[in-house]
Write an enzyme that holds these catalytic residues in place. Sequence first.
Site, PDB file in Angstrom:
ATOM      1  N   GLY A  55       0.847  -1.185   0.000  1.00  0.00           N
ATOM      2  CA  GLY A  55       0.000   0.000   0.000  1.00  0.00           C
ATOM      3  C   GLY A  55       0.885   1.238   0.000  1.00  0.00           C
ATOM      4  O   GLY A  55       1.457   1.588   1.023  1.00  0.00           O
ATOM      5  N   GLY A  83       2.253   5.039   3.082  1.00  0.00           N
ATOM      6  CA  GLY A  83       3.239   4.035   2.701  1.00  0.00           C
ATOM      7  C   GLY A  83       4.410   4.638   1.949  1.00  0.00           C
ATOM      8  O   GLY A  83       5.571   4.292   2.194  1.00  0.00           O
ATOM      9  N   ASP A  90       1.468  -2.087  -4.599  1.00  0.00           N
ATOM     10  CA  ASP A  90       0.156  -1.464  -4.497  1.00  0.00           C
ATOM     11  C   ASP A  90      -0.748  -2.094  -5.543  1.00  0.00           C
ATOM     12  O   ASP A  90      -0.268  -2.544  -6.591  1.00  0.00           O
ATOM     13  CB  ASP A  90       0.258   0.052  -4.727  1.00  0.00           C
ATOM     14  CG  ASP A  90      -0.972   0.804  -4.231  1.00  0.00           C
ATOM     15  OD1 ASP A  90      -0.915   1.368  -3.120  1.00  0.00           O
ATOM     16  OD2 ASP A  90      -1.994   0.813  -4.936  1.00  0.00           O
ATOM     17  N   ARG A 114     -20.062   1.105   9.877  1.00  0.00           N
ATOM     18  CA  ARG A 114     -18.817   0.677  10.519  1.00  0.00           C
ATOM     19  C   ARG A 114     -18.554  -0.792  10.243  1.00  0.00           C
ATOM     20  O   ARG A 114     -17.425  -1.200   9.976  1.00  0.00           O
ATOM     21  CB  ARG A 114     -18.941   0.926  12.026  1.00  0.00           C
ATOM     22  CG  ARG A 114     -17.739   0.465  12.829  1.00  0.00           C
ATOM     23  CD  ARG A 114     -17.841   0.995  14.258  1.00  0.00           C
ATOM     24  NE  ARG A 114     -16.920   0.286  15.135  1.00  0.00           N
ATOM     25  CZ  ARG A 114     -17.274  -0.458  16.159  1.00  0.00           C
ATOM     26  NH1 ARG A 114     -18.546  -0.591  16.470  1.00  0.00           N
ATOM     27  NH2 ARG A 114     -16.384  -1.055  16.915  1.00  0.00           N
ATOM     28  N   VAL A 172      -0.482  -0.993   9.857  1.00  0.00           N
ATOM     29  CA  VAL A 172      -0.844   0.424   9.910  1.00  0.00           C
ATOM     30  C   VAL A 172      -2.295   0.620   9.471  1.00  0.00           C
ATOM     31  O   VAL A 172      -2.871   1.682   9.639  1.00  0.00           O
ATOM     32  CB  VAL A 172       0.109   1.250   9.014  1.00  0.00           C
ATOM     33  CG1 VAL A 172      -0.120   2.748   9.180  1.00  0.00           C
ATOM     34  CG2 VAL A 172       1.571   0.925   9.330  1.00  0.00           C
ATOM     35  N   SER A 173      -2.893  -0.410   8.901  1.00  0.00           N
ATOM     36  CA  SER A 173      -4.255  -0.327   8.381  1.00  0.00           C
ATOM     37  C   SER A 173      -5.276  -0.152   9.504  1.00  0.00           C
ATOM     38  O   SER A 173      -5.104  -0.697  10.594  1.00  0.00           O
ATOM     39  CB  SER A 173      -4.581  -1.593   7.584  1.00  0.00           C
ATOM     40  OG  SER A 173      -3.635  -1.797   6.550  1.00  0.00           O
ATOM     41  N   ARG A 183       2.271  13.044  18.420  1.00  0.00           N
ATOM     42  CA  ARG A 183       1.254  14.098  18.431  1.00  0.00           C
ATOM     43  C   ARG A 183       1.111  14.709  19.819  1.00  0.00           C
ATOM     44  O   ARG A 183       0.900  15.920  19.960  1.00  0.00           O
ATOM     45  CB  ARG A 183      -0.083  13.538  17.928  1.00  0.00           C
ATOM     46  CG  ARG A 183      -0.079  13.295  16.431  1.00  0.00           C
ATOM     47  CD  ARG A 183      -1.345  12.638  15.913  1.00  0.00           C
ATOM     48  NE  ARG A 183      -1.350  12.664  14.445  1.00  0.00           N
ATOM     49  CZ  ARG A 183      -2.186  11.959  13.678  1.00  0.00           C
ATOM     50  NH1 ARG A 183      -3.093  11.164  14.250  1.00  0.00           N
ATOM     51  NH2 ARG A 183      -2.121  12.047  12.366  1.00  0.00           N
ATOM     52  N   HIS A 190      -6.232   2.748  19.062  1.00  0.00           N
ATOM     53  CA  HIS A 190      -5.871   3.839  18.159  1.00  0.00           C
ATOM     54  C   HIS A 190      -7.176   4.406  17.603  1.00  0.00           C
ATOM     55  O   HIS A 190      -7.555   4.163  16.472  1.00  0.00           O
ATOM     56  CB  HIS A 190      -4.977   3.315  17.040  1.00  0.00           C
ATOM     57  CG  HIS A 190      -4.501   4.386  16.099  1.00  0.00           C
ATOM     58  ND1 HIS A 190      -3.813   5.488  16.504  1.00  0.00           N
ATOM     59  CD2 HIS A 190      -4.624   4.502  14.750  1.00  0.00           C
ATOM     60  CE1 HIS A 190      -3.523   6.252  15.469  1.00  0.00           C
ATOM     61  NE2 HIS A 190      -4.007   5.669  14.385  1.00  0.00           N
TER      62      HIS A 190
END
Length: 313
Positions: free
Chosen positions: A10, A15, A35, A90, A120-121, A153, A177
């Site tokens: 990705g 990415g 990808d 959702r 990371v998805s 952050r 997350h």
Amino acid sequence: MSGRKVGIIGVGAVGATAAYTLSMMGTCHEIVLFDIASGIAKGKAIDIAQASYYAPQGTIVNAIDNLEDMKDCNIIVITAGVPRKGDMTRADLLMINAKIIKDVTTTIKESSPDAIIICVSNPLDVMTYVISQITSWDRNRIVGMAGALDGSRMAYQIQKKTGYSANQTGSLVIGDHGEHMIPMPQNVSIGDIPLTQLVSQKDMEDIINRTKNGGAEIVKYLGTSGYYGPGRAIAHMVDAILNDTKTIVPSSVILDGEYGYKDISVGVPVVLGSKGVESIIELDLDKKTQAKFKTSVESIKESIKILKENNFF
């Protein structure tokens, strides 16, 4: 440098930024991009490879057309998935992304059987759990990138309040997350000074709220999610693993009794090194934070329940 091969699945903004950052750091010997839009992967691979001419040391950057060709990677980063659109519920989004992750993971399991996977998805914690279920690998080899980003952050928000350098500020965010993340600025220091001695309780609460809404603030201005922060956070984790730095990074990992939970992936402080998750650090949480952590875990369990009810596993 040989054997330091990283695959990135990705190569949208996140990415590609991770690949570019790693090449500028000179962390990897080789980066392989994949990808579903193969032309995008090829174009970005060429662009990043050309940029790496100015890096401390060269990095081989290639793109592949077939995921089966992502062979013998030491680390694989998965950013694949779709954003929520229109009237998508959702549950709809969850099932779509879980199917993508399942397909990707099944292939990785065969092509790079010794890899460490960084997920990371989104939804991050649930997808990390899905990868663990599909691979059945030891849990130290599956880790979700969450706290590395949320922590940076929070450090940014602390810097905005104090004016002190963010790179000497601790970062600790646990939980999911998402909306139930638990920033813990009260547990960090700037230099050797506890933050509690530098800002007021009101400022502390403001730091927490702004950290939780850190991603939404970027979307408000850009109209899309951030990518420099996530890309650099991924590179931080990859660097910790390849260089065996034993760095403490809050990450989403499968718990097996830690914090009183099992068979769930959620963000906690871990030590990253050559084996992936070298150890999980158990914090002594006060009752208020324990309650928040439970809420966070329950929200992840609800999503996993949806997958199970749809016979996903």
